[in-house]
Design a protein around this motif. Sequence first.
Motif, PDB file in Angstrom:
ATOM      1  N   LEU A  80      38.723 -54.821  -7.249  1.00 15.40           N
ATOM      2  CA  LEU A  80      39.692 -55.738  -7.692  1.00 15.40           C
ATOM      3  C   LEU A  80      39.340 -57.022  -8.738  1.00 15.40           C
ATOM      4  O   LEU A  80      39.359 -57.957  -8.536  1.00 15.40           O
ATOM      5  N   PRO A  81      39.055 -56.591 -10.466  1.00 19.30           N
ATOM      6  CA  PRO A  81      38.456 -58.120 -10.852  1.00 19.30           C
ATOM      7  C   PRO A  81      38.975 -59.335 -11.172  1.00 19.30           C
ATOM      8  O   PRO A  81      38.652 -60.132 -11.740  1.00 19.30           O
ATOM      9  N   TRP A  82      40.688 -58.707 -10.940  1.00 22.36           N
ATOM     10  CA  TRP A  82      40.866 -60.407 -11.231  1.00 22.36           C
ATOM     11  C   TRP A  82      41.453 -61.013 -10.328  1.00 22.36           C
ATOM     12  O   TRP A  82      42.188 -62.127 -10.203  1.00 22.36           O
ATOM     13  N   PHE A  83      40.952 -60.707  -8.734  1.00 27.05           N
ATOM     14  CA  PHE A  83      41.068 -61.232  -7.507  1.00 27.05           C
ATOM     15  C   PHE A  83      39.720 -61.669  -7.316  1.00 27.05           C
ATOM     16  O   PHE A  83      38.883 -60.667  -7.112  1.00 27.05           O
ATOM     17  N   ASP A  84      38.890 -62.965  -6.738  1.00 25.91           N
ATOM     18  CA  ASP A  84      37.554 -62.822  -6.159  1.00 25.91           C
ATOM     19  C   ASP A  84      37.059 -62.782  -5.018  1.00 25.91           C
ATOM     20  O   ASP A  84      38.091 -62.016  -4.015  1.00 25.91           O
ATOM     21  N   SER A  85      36.272 -61.396  -5.455  1.00 20.89           N
ATOM     22  CA  SER A  85      35.801 -60.972  -4.421  1.00 20.89           C
ATOM     23  C   SER A  85      37.132 -60.094  -3.152  1.00 20.89           C
ATOM     24  O   SER A  85      37.257 -59.678  -2.023  1.00 20.89           O
ATOM     25  N   SER A  86      37.401 -58.966  -4.287  1.00 23.91           N
ATOM     26  CA  SER A  86      38.139 -58.723  -3.596  1.00 23.91           C
ATOM     27  C   SER A  86      38.377 -57.050  -4.000  1.00 23.91           C
ATOM     28  O   SER A  86      37.301 -56.812  -4.806  1.00 23.91           O
ATOM     29  N   TYR A  87      38.683 -56.464  -3.290  1.00 24.76           N
ATOM     30  CA  TYR A  87      39.054 -54.787  -3.394  1.00 24.76           C
ATOM     31  C   TYR A  87      40.659 -54.093  -3.715  1.00 24.76           C
ATOM     32  O   TYR A  87      41.372 -54.964  -2.882  1.00 24.76           O
ATOM     33  N   VAL A  88      40.557 -52.837  -4.797  1.00 24.38           N
ATOM     34  CA  VAL A  88      41.817 -52.443  -4.539  1.00 24.38           C
ATOM     35  C   VAL A  88      41.299 -50.928  -3.859  1.00 24.38           C
ATOM     36  O   VAL A  88      40.546 -50.303  -3.818  1.00 24.38           O
ATOM     37  N   LEU A  89      42.396 -49.742  -3.344  1.00 19.08           N
ATOM     38  CA  LEU A  89      42.610 -49.228  -2.669  1.00 19.08           C
ATOM     39  C   LEU A  89      43.946 -48.490  -2.282  1.00 19.08           C
ATOM     40  O   LEU A  89      44.736 -49.183  -2.285  1.00 19.08           O
ATOM     41  N   LEU A  90      43.611 -47.011  -3.218  1.00 20.60           N
ATOM     42  CA  LEU A  90      44.809 -46.281  -2.952  1.00 20.60           C
ATOM     43  C   LEU A  90      45.289 -45.840  -1.359  1.00 20.60           C
ATOM     44  O   LEU A  90      44.115 -45.008  -1.107  1.00 20.60           O
ATOM     45  N   GLY A  91      46.391 -45.461  -1.349  1.00 16.87           N
ATOM     46  CA  GLY A  91      47.264 -44.690   0.177  1.00 16.87           C
ATOM     47  C   GLY A  91      48.214 -43.835   0.146  1.00 16.87           C
ATOM     48  O   GLY A  91      48.490 -43.544  -1.004  1.00 16.87           O
ATOM     49  N   ASP A  92      48.344 -42.629   0.582  1.00 15.98           N
ATOM     50  CA  ASP A  92      49.262 -41.639   1.074  1.00 15.98           C
ATOM     51  C   ASP A  92      50.054 -42.235   1.944  1.00 15.98           C
ATOM     52  O   ASP A  92      49.692 -42.508   2.966  1.00 15.98           O
TER      53      ASP A  92
END
Length: 421
Positions: A80-92
Amino acid sequence: MDARSVVLLFPDVNGNLRGKMLDPSVLHSEQARGAGLPTTDLMLAVDPVDEPITTLPSRGINAGSKDLLLRPDPSTLRPLPWFDSSYVLLGDLHEQDGTPCAISPRQVLRRTLGALADRGLEVRAAFEFEFRLFRADSWQPATTGLSYSPLALSQISEFITTFRAFADELRLGLSVLHSEGAPGLIEVNVEPQSGLQAADTAALLRLAAIEAAAKHGLRANFMAKPVAHEEGSSAHVHFSLWDHAGANVLRASRDDPDDELFRRVAWGVLEHLPALSLLYNPTINSYKRLVPGYFAPVSAACGPDDRSFALRALLKTPDSSRFELRRPGADCNPYLALAAIAASVRLGLDEQVPPSRDRLDDHDEALPTSLEAALWEFRQRDTRLDDALGAEFCTHYVRTREWELHAWQNAVSEWERQRYA
Protein backbone atom coordinates in the motif's frame (compact mmCIF):
# COMPACT_ATOMS: atom_id res chain seq x y z
CA MET A 1 5.82 -10.05 4.84
CA ASP A 2 7.84 -7.18 6.32
CA ALA A 3 5.13 -4.69 7.31
CA ARG A 4 4.06 -2.62 10.27
CA SER A 5 0.40 -2.70 9.26
CA VAL A 6 -2.08 -4.28 6.88
CA VAL A 7 -5.24 -2.55 5.69
CA LEU A 8 -7.97 -5.18 5.27
CA LEU A 9 -10.77 -3.96 2.97
CA PHE A 10 -14.05 -5.00 1.39
CA PRO A 11 -16.40 -3.16 -1.02
CA ASP A 12 -19.67 -1.72 0.23
CA VAL A 13 -22.88 -1.50 -1.81
CA ASN A 14 -21.99 2.00 -3.07
CA GLY A 15 -18.62 0.88 -4.46
CA ASN A 16 -16.46 2.31 -1.68
CA LEU A 17 -13.78 0.23 0.02
CA ARG A 18 -14.22 -0.17 3.77
CA GLY A 19 -12.13 -1.86 6.43
CA LYS A 20 -9.54 -1.62 9.18
CA MET A 21 -5.82 -1.14 9.66
CA LEU A 22 -4.41 -4.15 11.49
CA ASP A 23 -1.19 -5.26 13.05
CA PRO A 24 0.10 -8.10 10.82
CA SER A 25 -0.01 -10.48 13.77
CA VAL A 26 -3.82 -10.27 13.71
CA LEU A 27 -3.85 -11.87 10.26
CA HIS A 28 -1.86 -14.82 11.55
CA SER A 29 -4.44 -15.53 14.25
CA GLU A 30 -6.51 -18.69 14.12
CA GLN A 31 -9.69 -16.65 13.67
CA ALA A 32 -8.35 -14.67 10.68
CA ARG A 33 -7.10 -17.82 8.96
CA GLY A 34 -10.34 -19.66 9.70
CA ALA A 35 -13.75 -18.08 10.13
CA GLY A 36 -12.61 -14.50 9.55
CA LEU A 37 -12.42 -11.25 11.51
CA PRO A 38 -15.57 -9.54 12.82
CA THR A 39 -16.92 -6.39 11.20
CA THR A 40 -20.37 -4.81 11.24
CA ASP A 41 -23.02 -5.33 8.57
CA LEU A 42 -23.85 -1.63 8.99
CA MET A 43 -21.24 -0.94 6.29
CA LEU A 44 -23.55 -2.66 3.80
CA ALA A 45 -26.53 -0.66 5.05
CA VAL A 46 -25.44 2.97 4.84
CA ASP A 47 -25.75 5.52 2.06
CA PRO A 48 -22.86 7.37 0.35
CA VAL A 49 -22.63 9.91 3.19
CA ASP A 50 -22.70 7.19 5.88
CA GLU A 51 -26.27 7.76 6.98
CA PRO A 52 -27.82 4.47 8.13
CA ILE A 53 -30.58 3.28 5.81
CA THR A 54 -33.58 2.83 8.09
CA THR A 55 -35.78 0.98 5.57
CA LEU A 56 -33.80 -2.27 5.77
CA PRO A 57 -35.64 -4.59 8.16
CA SER A 58 -32.98 -7.24 8.71
CA ARG A 59 -29.68 -5.45 8.13
CA GLY A 60 -27.82 -2.55 9.64
CA ILE A 61 -29.23 -0.28 12.27
CA ASN A 62 -32.69 -1.89 12.42
CA ALA A 63 -31.19 -5.30 13.11
CA GLY A 64 -28.60 -4.25 15.68
CA SER A 65 -25.72 -3.80 13.20
CA LYS A 66 -24.73 -7.40 13.79
CA ASP A 67 -21.33 -8.87 13.06
CA LEU A 68 -20.22 -10.32 9.76
CA LEU A 69 -16.95 -12.19 9.34
CA LEU A 70 -14.37 -10.77 6.95
CA ARG A 71 -12.21 -13.54 5.56
CA PRO A 72 -8.94 -12.30 3.96
CA ASP A 73 -8.21 -13.31 0.36
CA PRO A 74 -4.42 -13.95 0.43
CA SER A 75 -4.13 -13.64 -3.36
CA THR A 76 -4.92 -9.91 -3.12
CA LEU A 77 -2.03 -8.95 -0.80
CA ARG A 78 0.12 -6.12 -2.20
CA PRO A 79 2.04 -3.06 -0.94
CA LEU A 80 0.00 0.00 0.00
CA PRO A 81 2.23 2.78 -1.32
CA TRP A 82 0.80 5.80 0.50
CA PHE A 83 1.40 4.22 3.94
CA ASP A 84 4.98 3.42 5.01
CA SER A 85 5.71 -0.28 5.46
CA SER A 86 2.09 -1.23 4.86
CA TYR A 87 0.14 -3.67 2.71
CA VAL A 88 -3.45 -3.84 1.51
CA LEU A 89 -5.53 -6.99 1.53
CA LEU A 90 -9.06 -7.53 0.23
CA GLY A 91 -11.49 -9.96 1.78
CA ASP A 92 -14.88 -11.63 1.51
CA LEU A 93 -17.78 -11.19 3.92
CA HIS A 94 -19.48 -14.21 5.47
CA GLU A 95 -22.36 -14.69 7.87
CA GLN A 96 -21.56 -15.93 11.36
CA ASP A 97 -22.48 -19.47 10.30
CA GLY A 98 -19.82 -19.32 7.58
CA THR A 99 -22.09 -18.91 4.56
CA PRO A 100 -21.24 -16.19 2.03
CA CYS A 101 -22.94 -12.87 2.78
CA ALA A 102 -25.59 -12.61 0.07
CA ILE A 103 -25.60 -8.79 -0.05
CA SER A 104 -21.81 -8.38 -0.23
CA PRO A 105 -20.87 -7.08 -3.71
CA ARG A 106 -17.72 -9.21 -3.87
CA GLN A 107 -19.77 -12.30 -3.03
CA VAL A 108 -22.43 -11.37 -5.60
CA LEU A 109 -19.68 -11.20 -8.22
CA ARG A 110 -18.24 -14.53 -7.06
CA ARG A 111 -21.71 -16.07 -7.43
CA THR A 112 -22.23 -14.87 -11.01
CA LEU A 113 -18.70 -15.76 -12.12
CA GLY A 114 -19.09 -19.19 -10.54
CA ALA A 115 -22.23 -19.85 -12.59
CA LEU A 116 -20.28 -19.15 -15.79
CA ALA A 117 -17.38 -21.27 -14.59
CA ASP A 118 -19.85 -24.15 -14.21
CA ARG A 119 -20.51 -23.70 -17.94
CA GLY A 120 -16.81 -23.86 -18.70
CA LEU A 121 -16.30 -20.11 -19.16
CA GLU A 122 -14.06 -17.51 -17.54
CA VAL A 123 -14.72 -13.77 -17.80
CA ARG A 124 -11.75 -11.50 -18.40
CA ALA A 125 -12.38 -7.79 -18.09
CA ALA A 126 -10.88 -4.34 -17.77
CA PHE A 127 -12.55 -1.13 -16.55
CA GLU A 128 -11.74 1.94 -18.64
CA PHE A 129 -12.23 4.77 -16.15
CA GLU A 130 -12.62 8.47 -16.74
CA PHE A 131 -12.41 10.89 -13.84
CA ARG A 132 -12.08 14.62 -13.22
CA LEU A 133 -9.17 16.34 -11.56
CA PHE A 134 -10.07 19.54 -9.71
CA ARG A 135 -8.01 21.84 -7.54
CA ALA A 136 -8.41 20.85 -3.90
CA ASP A 137 -11.51 22.24 -2.16
CA SER A 138 -12.85 23.70 -5.40
CA TRP A 139 -14.46 22.86 -8.74
CA GLN A 140 -11.63 24.48 -10.69
CA PRO A 141 -10.32 21.96 -13.27
CA ALA A 142 -6.66 21.04 -13.14
CA THR A 143 -6.18 20.88 -16.93
CA THR A 144 -7.47 22.34 -20.17
CA GLY A 145 -10.15 20.47 -22.07
CA LEU A 146 -8.08 19.30 -25.04
CA SER A 147 -8.50 15.61 -25.87
CA TYR A 148 -5.35 13.49 -26.10
CA SER A 149 -3.20 16.56 -25.49
CA PRO A 150 0.34 16.28 -24.09
CA LEU A 151 -0.03 19.92 -23.01
CA ALA A 152 -2.91 18.94 -20.74
CA LEU A 153 -0.85 16.12 -19.22
CA SER A 154 2.12 18.39 -18.57
CA GLN A 155 -0.12 20.52 -16.34
CA ILE A 156 -0.50 17.54 -13.98
CA SER A 157 2.87 15.84 -14.47
CA GLU A 158 3.56 15.49 -10.75
CA PHE A 159 0.20 13.82 -10.18
CA ILE A 160 0.83 11.44 -13.08
CA THR A 161 4.23 10.43 -11.71
CA THR A 162 2.75 9.66 -8.29
CA PHE A 163 -0.29 7.92 -9.70
CA ARG A 164 1.78 5.67 -11.96
CA ALA A 165 4.06 4.79 -9.06
CA PHE A 166 1.06 3.90 -6.90
CA ALA A 167 -0.47 1.84 -9.71
CA ASP A 168 2.79 -0.05 -10.27
CA GLU A 169 3.17 -0.93 -6.59
CA LEU A 170 -0.46 -2.03 -6.43
CA ARG A 171 0.01 -4.18 -9.57
CA LEU A 172 -2.94 -2.56 -11.33
CA GLY A 173 -1.61 -3.06 -14.85
CA LEU A 174 -2.00 0.61 -15.79
CA SER A 175 -1.24 0.80 -19.51
CA VAL A 176 -2.64 4.10 -20.88
CA LEU A 177 -3.39 7.56 -19.52
CA HIS A 178 -4.59 10.50 -21.60
CA SER A 179 -6.69 13.66 -21.41
CA GLU A 180 -10.28 13.74 -22.61
CA GLY A 181 -12.56 16.40 -24.06
CA ALA A 182 -13.48 18.38 -20.95
CA PRO A 183 -11.41 20.46 -18.52
CA GLY A 184 -9.71 18.20 -15.99
CA LEU A 185 -11.02 14.99 -17.58
CA ILE A 186 -8.57 12.06 -17.58
CA GLU A 187 -8.98 8.52 -18.91
CA VAL A 188 -6.97 5.53 -17.73
CA ASN A 189 -6.80 2.01 -19.17
CA VAL A 190 -5.59 -1.16 -17.47
CA GLU A 191 -4.71 -4.60 -18.77
CA PRO A 192 -7.49 -7.22 -18.73
CA GLN A 193 -7.64 -9.65 -15.81
CA SER A 194 -9.87 -12.51 -14.72
CA GLY A 195 -13.24 -11.32 -13.40
CA LEU A 196 -12.75 -10.89 -9.66
CA GLN A 197 -9.26 -9.45 -10.09
CA ALA A 198 -10.60 -6.96 -12.65
CA ALA A 199 -13.11 -5.61 -10.13
CA ASP A 200 -10.48 -5.49 -7.37
CA THR A 201 -8.21 -3.54 -9.71
CA ALA A 202 -10.97 -1.07 -10.54
CA ALA A 203 -11.73 -0.43 -6.87
CA LEU A 204 -8.06 0.03 -5.99
CA LEU A 205 -7.45 2.24 -9.03
CA ARG A 206 -10.05 4.73 -7.85
CA LEU A 207 -8.49 4.73 -4.38
CA ALA A 208 -5.01 5.24 -5.86
CA ALA A 209 -6.17 8.16 -8.01
CA ILE A 210 -7.78 9.89 -5.03
CA GLU A 211 -4.69 9.41 -2.85
CA ALA A 212 -2.28 10.54 -5.58
CA ALA A 213 -4.34 13.65 -6.32
CA ALA A 214 -4.43 14.62 -2.64
CA LYS A 215 -0.63 14.61 -2.49
CA HIS A 216 -0.52 17.35 -5.14
CA GLY A 217 -3.29 19.70 -4.05
CA LEU A 218 -5.83 18.07 -6.36
CA ARG A 219 -9.10 16.17 -6.02
CA ALA A 220 -9.95 13.14 -8.13
CA ASN A 221 -13.70 13.07 -8.71
CA PHE A 222 -15.57 9.96 -9.96
CA MET A 223 -19.05 11.43 -10.31
CA ALA A 224 -20.72 10.50 -13.59
CA LYS A 225 -21.47 14.15 -14.38
CA PRO A 226 -19.72 16.65 -12.11
CA VAL A 227 -20.13 19.67 -14.43
CA ALA A 228 -23.22 20.59 -16.43
CA HIS A 229 -23.00 20.87 -20.24
CA GLU A 230 -19.66 19.06 -20.35
CA GLU A 231 -18.55 15.50 -21.01
CA GLY A 232 -19.39 13.03 -18.27
CA SER A 233 -17.11 10.40 -16.73
CA SER A 234 -17.61 6.81 -17.84
CA ALA A 235 -16.40 3.40 -16.77
CA HIS A 236 -16.57 1.39 -19.98
CA VAL A 237 -16.18 -2.32 -19.30
CA HIS A 238 -14.25 -4.42 -21.83
CA PHE A 239 -14.98 -8.11 -21.37
CA SER A 240 -14.27 -11.39 -23.12
CA LEU A 241 -15.01 -15.06 -22.47
CA TRP A 242 -12.44 -17.86 -22.34
CA ASP A 243 -12.77 -21.62 -22.16
CA HIS A 244 -10.83 -23.96 -19.87
CA ALA A 245 -8.31 -24.59 -22.64
CA GLY A 246 -7.37 -20.90 -22.62
CA ALA A 247 -9.06 -19.98 -25.90
CA ASN A 248 -11.16 -16.86 -26.50
CA VAL A 249 -14.62 -18.23 -27.32
CA LEU A 250 -15.53 -15.07 -29.25
CA ARG A 251 -12.78 -15.71 -31.78
CA ALA A 252 -15.14 -17.37 -34.30
CA SER A 253 -17.46 -14.36 -34.38
CA ARG A 254 -14.75 -12.29 -36.05
CA ASP A 255 -15.25 -14.19 -39.31
CA ASP A 256 -18.79 -15.53 -38.82
CA PRO A 257 -21.43 -12.78 -38.46
CA ASP A 258 -24.02 -15.42 -37.53
CA ASP A 259 -21.95 -17.00 -34.73
CA GLU A 260 -24.42 -18.37 -32.18
CA LEU A 261 -22.36 -17.68 -29.08
CA PHE A 262 -21.91 -14.04 -30.13
CA ARG A 263 -25.67 -13.71 -30.59
CA ARG A 264 -26.40 -15.29 -27.22
CA VAL A 265 -23.94 -13.14 -25.29
CA ALA A 266 -24.92 -9.87 -26.97
CA TRP A 267 -28.63 -10.60 -26.61
CA GLY A 268 -28.27 -11.47 -22.94
CA VAL A 269 -26.57 -8.15 -22.21
CA LEU A 270 -29.01 -6.07 -24.30
CA GLU A 271 -32.18 -7.80 -23.08
CA HIS A 272 -31.38 -7.14 -19.41
CA LEU A 273 -29.79 -3.72 -19.88
CA PRO A 274 -32.95 -1.74 -18.93
CA ALA A 275 -33.36 -3.52 -15.58
CA LEU A 276 -29.66 -3.73 -14.82
CA SER A 277 -29.15 -0.03 -15.45
CA LEU A 278 -29.89 0.19 -11.74
CA LEU A 279 -26.54 -1.55 -11.14
CA TYR A 280 -24.62 0.13 -13.96
CA ASN A 281 -25.97 3.61 -13.13
CA PRO A 282 -26.72 3.62 -9.40
CA THR A 283 -27.14 7.30 -8.48
CA ILE A 284 -29.26 10.33 -9.24
CA ASN A 285 -26.26 11.93 -10.92
CA SER A 286 -25.60 8.85 -13.12
CA TYR A 287 -28.41 9.76 -15.50
CA LYS A 288 -27.18 13.29 -16.17
CA ARG A 289 -24.33 11.69 -18.11
CA LEU A 290 -26.71 9.54 -20.16
CA VAL A 291 -27.92 12.13 -22.67
CA PRO A 292 -27.56 12.30 -26.47
CA GLY A 293 -24.46 13.90 -27.90
CA TYR A 294 -21.85 12.84 -25.35
CA PHE A 295 -21.01 9.27 -26.49
CA ALA A 296 -23.09 7.96 -23.57
CA PRO A 297 -25.61 5.31 -24.67
CA VAL A 298 -29.32 6.01 -24.30
CA SER A 299 -30.62 2.85 -25.99
CA ALA A 300 -29.86 -0.88 -25.85
CA ALA A 301 -28.12 -1.42 -29.18
CA CYS A 302 -25.13 -3.47 -30.26
CA GLY A 303 -22.80 -2.87 -33.17
CA PRO A 304 -19.18 -2.84 -34.33
CA ASP A 305 -16.72 0.03 -34.03
CA ASP A 306 -19.19 2.81 -33.16
CA ARG A 307 -19.04 4.58 -29.81
CA SER A 308 -22.75 5.41 -29.81
CA PHE A 309 -23.69 1.77 -29.14
CA ALA A 310 -24.34 0.60 -25.59
CA LEU A 311 -22.59 -2.66 -26.45
CA ARG A 312 -19.67 -2.28 -28.84
CA ALA A 313 -18.40 -5.42 -30.55
CA LEU A 314 -14.62 -5.23 -30.96
CA LEU A 315 -13.92 -8.34 -33.01
CA LYS A 316 -10.31 -8.03 -34.03
CA THR A 317 -7.67 -10.69 -33.53
CA PRO A 318 -8.69 -14.09 -32.10
CA ASP A 319 -7.16 -13.24 -28.74
CA SER A 320 -8.43 -9.65 -28.50
CA SER A 321 -12.05 -10.15 -29.64
CA ARG A 322 -14.29 -8.73 -26.94
CA PHE A 323 -17.28 -6.56 -26.08
CA GLU A 324 -17.21 -3.07 -24.62
CA LEU A 325 -20.21 -2.13 -22.46
CA ARG A 326 -20.43 1.65 -22.50
CA ARG A 327 -23.43 2.15 -20.21
CA PRO A 328 -21.67 2.24 -16.78
CA GLY A 329 -20.43 5.54 -15.39
CA ALA A 330 -17.41 6.25 -13.22
CA ASP A 331 -19.73 6.12 -10.19
CA CYS A 332 -20.59 2.45 -10.70
CA ASN A 333 -19.72 -0.24 -8.19
CA PRO A 334 -17.25 -2.31 -10.27
CA TYR A 335 -18.16 -5.55 -8.50
CA LEU A 336 -21.87 -5.10 -9.20
CA ALA A 337 -21.33 -3.84 -12.75
CA LEU A 338 -19.30 -6.92 -13.62
CA ALA A 339 -21.77 -9.16 -11.78
CA ALA A 340 -24.57 -7.68 -13.90
CA ILE A 341 -22.61 -8.45 -17.07
CA ALA A 342 -21.88 -12.02 -15.97
CA ALA A 343 -25.52 -12.60 -14.99
CA SER A 344 -26.70 -11.25 -18.35
CA VAL A 345 -24.27 -13.46 -20.25
CA ARG A 346 -25.43 -16.50 -18.30
CA LEU A 347 -29.09 -15.81 -19.13
CA GLY A 348 -28.20 -15.25 -22.77
CA LEU A 349 -26.46 -18.62 -22.89
CA ASP A 350 -29.53 -20.23 -21.33
CA GLU A 351 -31.98 -18.88 -23.93
CA GLN A 352 -33.79 -21.79 -25.57
CA VAL A 353 -33.86 -20.09 -28.98
CA PRO A 354 -31.18 -17.47 -29.57
CA PRO A 355 -32.25 -14.40 -31.56
CA SER A 356 -31.38 -14.08 -35.23
CA ARG A 357 -28.63 -11.70 -36.24
CA ASP A 358 -31.19 -9.40 -37.89
CA ARG A 359 -33.22 -9.23 -34.68
CA LEU A 360 -30.08 -8.52 -32.68
CA ASP A 361 -28.91 -5.80 -35.07
CA ASP A 362 -32.35 -4.12 -35.06
CA HIS A 363 -32.64 -4.08 -31.26
CA ASP A 364 -32.66 -0.48 -30.02
CA GLU A 365 -34.78 -0.34 -26.85
CA ALA A 366 -34.81 2.94 -24.94
CA LEU A 367 -32.99 2.81 -21.61
CA PRO A 368 -33.94 4.47 -18.30
CA THR A 369 -33.22 8.19 -18.12
CA SER A 370 -33.52 8.55 -14.35
CA LEU A 371 -32.97 6.58 -11.17
CA GLU A 372 -36.73 6.44 -10.72
CA ALA A 373 -37.17 4.89 -14.19
CA ALA A 374 -34.33 2.43 -13.52
CA LEU A 375 -36.02 1.35 -10.29
CA TRP A 376 -39.23 0.71 -12.22
CA GLU A 377 -37.37 -1.39 -14.80
CA PHE A 378 -35.61 -3.38 -12.09
CA ARG A 379 -38.88 -4.14 -10.36
CA GLN A 380 -40.12 -5.58 -13.69
CA ARG A 381 -36.95 -7.65 -14.11
CA ASP A 382 -36.76 -11.16 -15.45
CA THR A 383 -37.14 -13.34 -12.35
CA ARG A 384 -34.13 -15.37 -13.47
CA LEU A 385 -31.99 -12.41 -12.38
CA ASP A 386 -32.97 -13.17 -8.78
CA ASP A 387 -31.39 -16.59 -9.15
CA ALA A 388 -28.33 -15.17 -10.95
CA LEU A 389 -27.63 -12.29 -8.56
CA GLY A 390 -29.33 -13.70 -5.46
CA ALA A 391 -32.87 -12.86 -4.34
CA GLU A 392 -31.73 -11.40 -1.02
CA PHE A 393 -29.28 -9.12 -2.77
CA CYS A 394 -31.92 -7.91 -5.25
CA THR A 395 -34.34 -7.01 -2.44
CA HIS A 396 -31.62 -5.30 -0.41
CA TYR A 397 -30.26 -3.36 -3.38
CA VAL A 398 -33.66 -2.02 -4.42
CA ARG A 399 -34.17 -0.61 -0.93
CA THR A 400 -30.78 1.16 -1.04
CA ARG A 401 -31.65 2.78 -4.38
CA GLU A 402 -35.11 3.77 -3.15
CA TRP A 403 -33.32 5.47 -0.24
CA GLU A 404 -31.19 7.45 -2.72
CA LEU A 405 -34.26 8.49 -4.69
CA HIS A 406 -36.10 9.63 -1.56
CA ALA A 407 -33.05 11.53 -0.32
CA TRP A 408 -32.98 13.46 -3.59
CA GLN A 409 -36.74 14.07 -3.56
CA ASN A 410 -36.43 15.54 -0.06
CA ALA A 411 -33.55 17.87 -1.02
CA VAL A 412 -33.91 21.45 -2.27
CA SER A 413 -31.11 22.60 -4.58
CA GLU A 414 -29.64 26.02 -5.23
CA TRP A 415 -30.92 25.69 -8.83
CA GLU A 416 -34.48 25.45 -7.50
CA ARG A 417 -34.01 28.45 -5.22
CA GLN A 418 -32.69 30.56 -8.08
CA ARG A 419 -35.36 29.44 -10.53
CA TYR A 420 -38.53 29.41 -8.41
CA ALA A 421 -37.99 31.87 -5.56
